[in-house]
Motif scaffolding. Structure first.
Motif, PDB file in Angstrom:
ATOM      1  N   TYR A  97      42.097  55.894  42.769  1.00  0.00           N
ATOM      2  CA  TYR A  97      42.719  54.886  41.737  1.00  0.00           C
ATOM      3  C   TYR A  97      43.999  54.742  42.156  1.00  0.00           C
ATOM      4  O   TYR A  97      44.846  55.651  42.282  1.00  0.00           O
ATOM      5  N   PHE A  99      47.561  52.530  41.084  1.00  0.00           N
ATOM      6  CA  PHE A  99      48.172  51.711  40.412  1.00  0.00           C
ATOM      7  C   PHE A  99      49.651  51.533  40.677  1.00  0.00           C
ATOM      8  O   PHE A  99      50.348  52.337  41.263  1.00  0.00           O
ATOM      9  N   ASN A 124      41.868  45.572  44.372  1.00  0.00           N
ATOM     10  CA  ASN A 124      41.445  46.508  43.305  1.00  0.00           C
ATOM     11  C   ASN A 124      42.437  47.457  43.072  1.00  0.00           C
ATOM     12  O   ASN A 124      42.342  48.533  43.142  1.00  0.00           O
ATOM     13  N   THR A 126      45.498  48.473  39.696  1.00  0.00           N
ATOM     14  CA  THR A 126      45.946  48.243  38.606  1.00  0.00           C
ATOM     15  C   THR A 126      47.661  48.154  38.449  1.00  0.00           C
ATOM     16  O   THR A 126      48.248  48.889  39.054  1.00  0.00           O
ATOM     17  N   TYR A 182      41.323  41.603  34.858  1.00  0.00           N
ATOM     18  CA  TYR A 182      41.734  41.835  33.516  1.00  0.00           C
ATOM     19  C   TYR A 182      43.306  41.692  33.421  1.00  0.00           C
ATOM     20  O   TYR A 182      44.170  42.585  34.181  1.00  0.00           O
ATOM     21  N   VAL A 201      45.511  49.981  28.567  1.00  0.00           N
ATOM     22  CA  VAL A 201      45.842  50.729  30.108  1.00  0.00           C
ATOM     23  C   VAL A 201      44.516  51.470  30.357  1.00  0.00           C
ATOM     24  O   VAL A 201      44.119  51.413  31.810  1.00  0.00           O
ATOM     25  N   ALA A 204      42.284  48.989  32.031  1.00  0.00           N
ATOM     26  CA  ALA A 204      42.713  48.695  33.216  1.00  0.00           C
ATOM     27  C   ALA A 204      42.173  49.184  34.397  1.00  0.00           C
ATOM     28  O   ALA A 204      41.973  49.073  35.442  1.00  0.00           O
ATOM     29  N   PHE A 205      42.195  50.676  34.120  1.00  0.00           N
ATOM     30  CA  PHE A 205      41.679  51.647  35.245  1.00  0.00           C
ATOM     31  C   PHE A 205      40.266  51.587  35.355  1.00  0.00           C
ATOM     32  O   PHE A 205      39.614  51.821  36.526  1.00  0.00           O
ATOM     33  N   GLN A 208      39.429  48.899  37.537  1.00  0.00           N
ATOM     34  CA  GLN A 208      39.606  49.044  38.799  1.00  0.00           C
ATOM     35  C   GLN A 208      38.414  50.049  39.450  1.00  0.00           C
ATOM     36  O   GLN A 208      37.939  49.809  40.474  1.00  0.00           O
ATOM     37  N   THR A 214      41.922  42.692  40.588  1.00  0.00           N
ATOM     38  CA  THR A 214      43.247  43.185  40.033  1.00  0.00           C
ATOM     39  C   THR A 214      43.300  43.165  38.356  1.00  0.00           C
ATOM     40  O   THR A 214      42.885  42.094  37.870  1.00  0.00           O
ATOM     41  N   SER A 215      43.736  44.329  37.888  1.00  0.00           N
ATOM     42  CA  SER A 215      43.848  44.588  36.446  1.00  0.00           C
ATOM     43  C   SER A 215      45.445  44.578  36.042  1.00  0.00           C
ATOM     44  O   SER A 215      46.173  45.332  36.912  1.00  0.00           O
ATOM     45  N   SER A 255      35.660  41.927  32.490  1.00  0.00           N
ATOM     46  CA  SER A 255      34.852  42.948  32.979  1.00  0.00           C
ATOM     47  C   SER A 255      33.496  42.716  32.413  1.00  0.00           C
ATOM     48  O   SER A 255      32.499  43.428  32.717  1.00  0.00           O
TER      49      SER A 255
END
Lengths: 268, 74
Positions: A97, A99, A124, A126, A182, A201, A204-205, A208, A214-215, A255
């Motif tokens: 992940y 960000f 992809n 955040t 998002y 938040v 958003a993850f 991803q 993209t979030s 989503s």
């Protein structure tokens, strides 16, 4: 009436500091929104159980020391270049992940090109975007997001649209790009707002994790030192002046995509 | 109806006295102390401890994550 020490027991715990936060005392000014947002990210990493496979990209600005406070892997990007660094990191490590944590001087000014193209490619990643309307770290100078008429150290008579133009709503611009999955705007000025921002938040993850684009989470924030206000006064000022220009709420949410959205903007 | 009582523990050395928790408290439990910690900040404390319901609002809004909240039914 029981003694207060009878209440303070582990089984009665309601709220404690997130495990993913380090014990370092934050260097931020009293009441700074950065600390609250760090906490929300750390709680999200705890709840999703992704602390050991998360890579953050810290910006230039007050948030540069985020790597001292959140216990995950970090990189530090040149001014505004966090989305480019995050792109490379995510492509090399797609199971991690990634960000970015950026301010408005970083994302909306010098880094406009990077964020535009990263979102347009639908990377992809955040993006946590802290918008306080000024350059907080360097002494409260005018930023592209500064409100019309707002006094800053480099616009002491207020922002004049005939000279400085209009405040840029970068999140709305990014929301129009097909790669954005998002996009939301939140705030952390009171407990209700913090709960909503926490959900945003976390979502958003999760977006991803689904790899659909993209979030972006914009947090409308205060800079009490740069605005020359008390922390609580800055929160009130933000409620009165920032929110009419930067309305809170979700802007794009793919989503759970609708059929017509998929036809217009097919996802990867 | 069982009375719910809460307790707030503040890490006084890490508190910066921003008073965001003070205005977020629905029961006016928290106040800034007249004493200061070693860094010179008036830290937050439970001035009105009997009223606390352990809602957790103060912990949620604290930017420096110095507040731990407990809640018990009597």
């Amino acid at each position: 009436m029981s003694n207060i020490n009878d209440i303070i027991k582990p089984e009665n715990l309601v709220y404690k500091k997130a495990d993913a936060l380090s014990d370092n005392i934050m260097h931020y000014c009293p009441g700074c929104s950065h600390g609250t947002v760090h906490k929300l990210i750390a709680e999200t990493l705890d709840e999703l159980g992704i602390q050991d496979k998360t890579i953050g990209v810290s910006p230039v600005g007050c948030g540069v020391f985020a790597y001292n406070y959140i216990n995950c892997d970090w990189q530090q990007a040149a001014h505004g270049r966090a989305p480019a660094l995050a792109t490379g990191t995510k492509r090399l490590m797609p199971d991690h992940y990634v960000f970015t944590y950026q301010g408005d001087g970083d994302l909306a000014s010098i880094g406009t090109s990077e964020i535009m193209h990263a979102v347009n490619r639908g990377e992809n990643i955040t993006v946590i975007f802290i918008n306080n309307g000024i350059y907080g770290m360097t002494g409260g100078q005018m930023a592209p997001t500064t409100l019309v008429g707002m006094e800053t150290s480099s616009s002491p008579y207020g922002r004049d649209i005939s000279i400085h133009g209009y405040p840029i709503k970068i999140t709305e611009i990014l929301a129009q790009l097909p790669g954005a999955a998002y996009v939301t705007r939140q705030s952390v000025h009171n407990a209700t707002a913090v709960r909503k921002a926490k959900k945003a938040v976390k979502k958003a993850f999760e977006v991803q994790g689904k790899a659909i684009g993209t979030s972006i989470v914009e947090i409308v924030s205060t800079c009490s030192s740069g605005w020359k206000m008390t922390p609580t006064g800055a929160n009130e000022w933000m409620t009165e002046n920032m929110f009419p220009n930067y309305p809170l709420g979700d802007i794009v949410d793919k989503s759970k995509p609708k059929q017509e959205d998929l036809e217009q903007f097919p996802l990867k | 109806m069982a009375k719910v009582r809460g307790a707030v523990v503040v890490d006084t050395e890490a508190c910066k006295g921003c008073s965001v928790c003070v205005v977020s408290c629905p029961k006016n439990v928290l106040q800034l102390n007249k004493q200061v910690n070693s860094r010179g900040y008036n830290y937050s404390y439970m001035a009105n401890a009997d009223e606390c319901i352990g809602c957790g609002n103060c912990g949620l809004v604290c930017p420096d994550s110095v507040i731990t909240v407990y809640r018990a039914k009597e």
